[in-house]
Write an enzyme that holds these catalytic residues in place. Structure first.
Site, PDB file in Angstrom:
ATOM      1  N   ASP A 178     -54.265 -11.161  24.206  1.00 19.59           N
ATOM      2  CA  ASP A 178     -54.081 -11.664  25.568  1.00 19.59           C
ATOM      3  C   ASP A 178     -53.146 -12.882  25.565  1.00 19.59           C
ATOM      4  OD1 ASP A 178     -54.471 -11.821  28.297  1.00 19.59           O
ATOM      5  OD2 ASP A 178     -56.645 -11.713  28.187  1.00 19.59           O
ATOM      6  N   ASP A 229     -55.331  -7.901  36.528  1.00 19.99           N
ATOM      7  CA  ASP A 229     -56.577  -7.267  36.076  1.00 19.99           C
ATOM      8  C   ASP A 229     -57.117  -6.315  37.138  1.00 19.99           C
ATOM      9  OD1 ASP A 229     -56.351  -9.025  34.016  1.00 19.99           O
ATOM     10  OD2 ASP A 229     -58.349  -9.890  34.244  1.00 19.99           O
TER      11      ASP A 229
HETATM   12  C1  GLA Z   1     -57.760 -11.358  30.930  1.00 21.98           C
HETATM   13  C2  GLA Z   1     -57.426  -9.898  30.675  1.00 21.98           C
HETATM   14  C3  GLA Z   1     -58.661  -9.039  30.871  1.00 21.98           C
HETATM   15  C4  GLA Z   1     -59.766  -9.523  29.935  1.00 21.98           C
HETATM   16  C5  GLA Z   1     -60.043 -10.993  30.171  1.00 21.98           C
HETATM   17  C6  GLA Z   1     -61.003 -11.567  29.136  1.00 21.98           C
HETATM   18  O1  GLA Z   1     -58.081 -11.612  32.266  1.00 21.98           O
HETATM   19  O2  GLA Z   1     -56.396  -9.458  31.504  1.00 21.98           O
HETATM   20  O3  GLA Z   1     -58.362  -7.677  30.623  1.00 21.98           O
HETATM   21  O4  GLA Z   1     -59.366  -9.274  28.612  1.00 21.98           O
HETATM   22  O5  GLA Z   1     -58.842 -11.770  30.106  1.00 21.98           O
HETATM   23  O6  GLA Z   1     -61.247 -12.909  29.319  1.00 21.98           O
END
Ligand code: GLA
Length: 400
Positions: free
Chosen positions: A156, A213
């Site tokens: 990430d 997300d």
């Molecule tokens: C980000 C990512 C998600 C998840 C969260 C975890 O928002 O885009 O898919 O992995 O972090 O904290």
């Protein structure tokens, strides 16, 4: 001389790029995040907390109940698996309460059931949920993941300046390559940048999160579909065997989507050649949603060896037509209705609307509600779609 120089540069670039032979079709598996987020209280929520028992339970179900057989072979731990502090040697430590046997033992367990283990980390100082990130510890962390026999890393991009990604993500990928262990590399690099350099991203990552997300709602699925359609002219050219755009997890089987909406997500994600990463409690999923996730004809579209990402080719009457070209010369065509006005809507589409050439086609309904029919060059194709639903067909040209 010029040619030699060119050859040298080519050689250099292929040595630096990610050439791990993995993800020749979009990765399939299961990921903790969307359904289980950062639930860490195992006393209160023993069935839901991010823990080795959740991973083992899911692995068992995937192996036993047809998910692995259908192609879902990665089980991936998302954020919230770490202790808040590294150990005395600066190595990452999995939460001692929730992962008492450690990640290596968990990987052995998962491998023993014929699946592969993935894990989340973050290129910044901390993960998005505030656990220790890899920045400054890249070498030791990659070494640790390889020692643990991890097969997939989701890296990430929280808590670091996004301008660092353009060198940081490739460098991390290079370290992964150097371990000699085949490790799928999932990047979040473009999701945090305004003008991502996709040719570089596609060179270094097996898959990459492009956009926001996903949430457990129809509004979120619709919003992602719209973003991918609006940006499709640029995006499709970067997808292909070994490297895929990732519109985020499947939320099918949770709380927010109706059965029709779940079918839309599965159909459109298949047209998009998207990674199919379920995020649902497989112990309690209702059978009709399980059936959507295990639909082998739809999965075959997603996993089509040509690896060509499809597009939204028509909009009108609050409906959309999505089309993906397949290796055998067929087309997967999804008729999506965004309408919320009661009765199923009858849509009539011409060959131009569907962006297919005028031929005779055998038309198979991939969700098996209708009998196989034929579509000939004289007429238009007529279909009837439920509100916020989909009809999904394979159009195969036939010779006469
Ligand atoms: C980000 C990512 C998600 C998840 C969260 C975890 O928002 O885009 O898919 O992995 O972090 O904290």
């Amino acid at each position: 001389m010029k040619i030699l120089w060119f050859m040298f540069l080519e050689l250099l670039s292929s040595a630096l790029s990610l050439d791990n032979g993995l993800a020749l079709t979009p990765p399939m598996g299961w990921l903790t995040w969307q359904r289980f987020r950062c639930i860490t209280d195992c006393k209160k929520y023993p069935e839901e907390c991010i823990s080795e028992s959740l991973i083992k339970r899911t692995t068992d179900i995937m192996a036993k109940e047809g998910y692995l057989a259908a192609g879902y072979n990665y089980v991936v731990i998302d954020d919230c698996w770490l202790e808040k502090k590294r150990d005395a040697n600066n190595r990452m430590v999995a939460d001692r309460q929730r992962f008492p046997s450690g990640i290596k033992a968990l990987a052995d367990y998962v491998h023993g059931k014929g699946l592969k283990l993935g894990i989340y980390q973050d290129y910044g100082t901390k993960t998005c949920a505030g656990y220790p990130g890899v920045l400054g510890y890249e070498e030791i962390d990659v070494k640790t993941f390889a020692e643990w026999d991890v097969d997939y890393i989701k890296l990430d991009g929280c808590n670091v300046d996004p301008s660092k990604y353009d060198t940081g993500y490739p460098a991390f990928g290079k370290l992964l390559n150097e371990t000699g262990r085949p490790i799928v590399y999932s990047c979040s690099w473009p999701a945090y940048q305004d003008n991502p350099n996709y040719s570089s991203i596609a060179k270094y990552c097996n898959l990459w999160r492009n956009y926001e997300d996903i949430d457990d709602s129809w509004a979120s699925v619709k919003n992602i579909m719209q973003w991918f359609a609006e940006n499709q002219d640029e995006l499709v050219r970067y997808a292909g065997p070994g490297h895929w755009n990732d519109p985020d997890m499947l939320v099918i089987g949770n709380f927010g989507l109706s059965l029709d909406q779940a079918r839309v997500q599965m159909a459109v994600w298949s047209i998009l050649a998207a990674p199919l990463l379920m995020s649902v409690d497989l112990a309690t999923i209702r059978p009709e949603f399980k059936e959507v996730l295990l639909n082998e004809d739809v999965i075959a579209v997603n996993q089509d060896p040509l690896g060509k990402q499809g597009m939204r080719v028509w909009t009108g009457s609050d409906c959309e037509i999505w089309n993906r070209e397949l290796a055998d010369g067929s087309y997967a065509i999804a008729f999506v209705s965004l309408r919320e006005d009661g009765a199923p809507f009858t849509l009539e589409a011409s060959f131009d609307d569907m962006k297919i050439s005028k031929k005779i086609y055998k038309v198979k309904d991939l969700y098996n509600d209708e009998k196989t029919t034929f579509c000939d060059i004289q007429g238009k194709f007529e279909t009837r779609i439920n509100p916020t639903g989909v009809r999904f067909y394979k159009f195969t040209p036939i010779c006469i």
